[in-house]
Design a protein around this motif. Structure first.
Motif, PDB file in Angstrom:
ATOM      1  N   ARG A  11       0.868  -1.184   0.000  1.00  0.00           N
ATOM      2  CA  ARG A  11       0.000   0.000   0.000  1.00  0.00           C
ATOM      3  C   ARG A  11       0.896   1.222   0.000  1.00  0.00           C
ATOM      4  N   ASP A  12       0.615   2.148  -0.885  1.00  0.00           N
ATOM      5  CA  ASP A  12       1.412   3.371  -0.989  1.00  0.00           C
ATOM      6  C   ASP A  12       2.895   3.059  -1.157  1.00  0.00           C
ATOM      7  N   GLY A  13       3.217   1.995  -1.902  1.00  0.00           N
ATOM      8  CA  GLY A  13       4.594   1.648  -2.190  1.00  0.00           C
ATOM      9  C   GLY A  13       5.332   0.919  -1.077  1.00  0.00           C
ATOM     10  N   ARG A  14       4.642   0.585   0.004  1.00  0.00           N
ATOM     11  CA  ARG A  14       5.260  -0.138   1.125  1.00  0.00           C
ATOM     12  C   ARG A  14       4.356  -1.284   1.546  1.00  0.00           C
ATOM     13  N   GLU A  31      -2.877  -0.971  11.980  1.00  0.00           N
ATOM     14  CA  GLU A  31      -2.007  -1.244  10.844  1.00  0.00           C
ATOM     15  C   GLU A  31      -0.557  -0.904  11.181  1.00  0.00           C
ATOM     16  N   HIS A  32       0.323  -1.552  10.439  1.00  0.00           N
ATOM     17  CA  HIS A  32       1.767  -1.341  10.592  1.00  0.00           C
ATOM     18  C   HIS A  32       2.382  -1.295   9.201  1.00  0.00           C
ATOM     19  N   PHE A  33       3.108  -0.220   8.894  1.00  0.00           N
ATOM     20  CA  PHE A  33       3.832  -0.117   7.625  1.00  0.00           C
ATOM     21  C   PHE A  33       5.275  -0.544   7.835  1.00  0.00           C
ATOM     22  N   PHE A  34       5.786  -1.345   6.908  1.00  0.00           N
ATOM     23  CA  PHE A  34       7.187  -1.747   6.933  1.00  0.00           C
ATOM     24  C   PHE A  34       7.977  -0.740   6.101  1.00  0.00           C
ATOM     25  N   ARG A  36      10.310  -0.966   3.809  1.00  0.00           N
ATOM     26  CA  ARG A  36      10.793  -1.248   2.454  1.00  0.00           C
ATOM     27  C   ARG A  36       9.674  -1.830   1.605  1.00  0.00           C
ATOM     28  N   SER A  37       9.860  -1.811   0.296  1.00  0.00           N
ATOM     29  CA  SER A  37       8.798  -2.347  -0.554  1.00  0.00           C
ATOM     30  C   SER A  37       9.261  -3.514  -1.415  1.00  0.00           C
ATOM     31  N   VAL A  38      10.553  -3.707  -1.592  1.00  0.00           N
ATOM     32  CA  VAL A  38      11.030  -4.733  -2.509  1.00  0.00           C
ATOM     33  C   VAL A  38      10.854  -6.131  -1.934  1.00  0.00           C
ATOM     34  N   GLN A  39      11.347  -6.355  -0.721  1.00  0.00           N
ATOM     35  CA  GLN A  39      11.249  -7.681  -0.122  1.00  0.00           C
ATOM     36  C   GLN A  39       9.979  -7.804   0.709  1.00  0.00           C
ATOM     37  N   VAL A  40       9.405  -8.992   0.665  1.00  0.00           N
ATOM     38  CA  VAL A  40       8.269  -9.287   1.531  1.00  0.00           C
ATOM     39  C   VAL A  40       8.795  -9.392   2.961  1.00  0.00           C
ATOM     40  N   PRO A  41       8.149  -8.739   3.922  1.00  0.00           N
ATOM     41  CA  PRO A  41       8.591  -8.888   5.312  1.00  0.00           C
ATOM     42  C   PRO A  41       8.599 -10.357   5.728  1.00  0.00           C
ATOM     43  N   THR A  42       9.598 -10.732   6.493  1.00  0.00           N
ATOM     44  CA  THR A  42       9.730 -12.126   6.934  1.00  0.00           C
ATOM     45  C   THR A  42       8.597 -12.490   7.899  1.00  0.00           C
ATOM     46  N   VAL A  43       8.449 -13.779   8.136  1.00  0.00           N
ATOM     47  CA  VAL A  43       7.450 -14.246   9.097  1.00  0.00           C
ATOM     48  C   VAL A  43       7.741 -13.644  10.469  1.00  0.00           C
ATOM     49  N   ALA A  44       9.018 -13.585  10.853  1.00  0.00           N
ATOM     50  CA  ALA A  44       9.387 -13.010  12.153  1.00  0.00           C
ATOM     51  C   ALA A  44       9.026 -11.523  12.212  1.00  0.00           C
ATOM     52  N   GLU A  45       9.272 -10.780  11.139  1.00  0.00           N
ATOM     53  CA  GLU A  45       8.916  -9.356  11.106  1.00  0.00           C
ATOM     54  C   GLU A  45       7.406  -9.167  11.204  1.00  0.00           C
ATOM     55  N   ARG A  46       6.658 -10.008  10.511  1.00  0.00           N
ATOM     56  CA  ARG A  46       5.196  -9.928  10.573  1.00  0.00           C
ATOM     57  C   ARG A  46       4.700 -10.254  11.975  1.00  0.00           C
ATOM     58  N   SER A  47       5.306 -11.255  12.606  1.00  0.00           N
ATOM     59  CA  SER A  47       4.923 -11.639  13.964  1.00  0.00           C
ATOM     60  C   SER A  47       5.179 -10.496  14.942  1.00  0.00           C
ATOM     61  N   ARG A  48       6.333  -9.845  14.819  1.00  0.00           N
ATOM     62  CA  ARG A  48       6.638  -8.708  15.702  1.00  0.00           C
ATOM     63  C   ARG A  48       5.646  -7.575  15.478  1.00  0.00           C
TER      64      ARG A  48
END
Length: 95
Positions: A11-14, A31-34, A36-48
């Motif tokens: 969303r919105d490039g992220r 909601e939480h924006f990560f 970066r936009s190129v790599q999919v956030p890891t499972v650990a990043e999503r869990s956090r």
């Protein structure tokens, strides 16, 4: 304990992870924006991110990925990715 669906998409490039709270306006969904936009956030990043929003995944739940066309019924349209997982409020969480 209530269950909800958490989803992640660009969303919105992220990448944005959000929890769909049925009955509440989308503007009130956590909601939480990560960053970066190129790599999919890891499972650990999503869990956090889910933990920071006050949620945890339901026991045994796994992320399920779906692809869809930006423009329905146009096979030349850019493809978007959406993942979802069942979550519940965590004990002592913000939700």
């Amino acid at each position: 304990m209530s269950e909800h669906t958490a989803q992640i998409s660009i969303r919105d490039g992220r990448w944005c992870l959000y929890v769909a709270l049925m009955g509440a306006p989308g503007s009130l969904w956590p909601e939480h924006f990560f960053g970066r936009s190129v790599q999919v956030p890891t499972v650990a990043e999503r869990s956090r991110a889910l933990t920071a929003l006050g949620f945890v995944s339901v026991d045994g739940a796994e992320w399920e990925w779906t692809e869809y066309s930006e423009t329905p019924d146009d096979d030349t349209s850019p493809v978007r990715l959406l993942a979802s997982i069942r979550v519940r409020p965590r004990a002592g969480g913000a939700s």
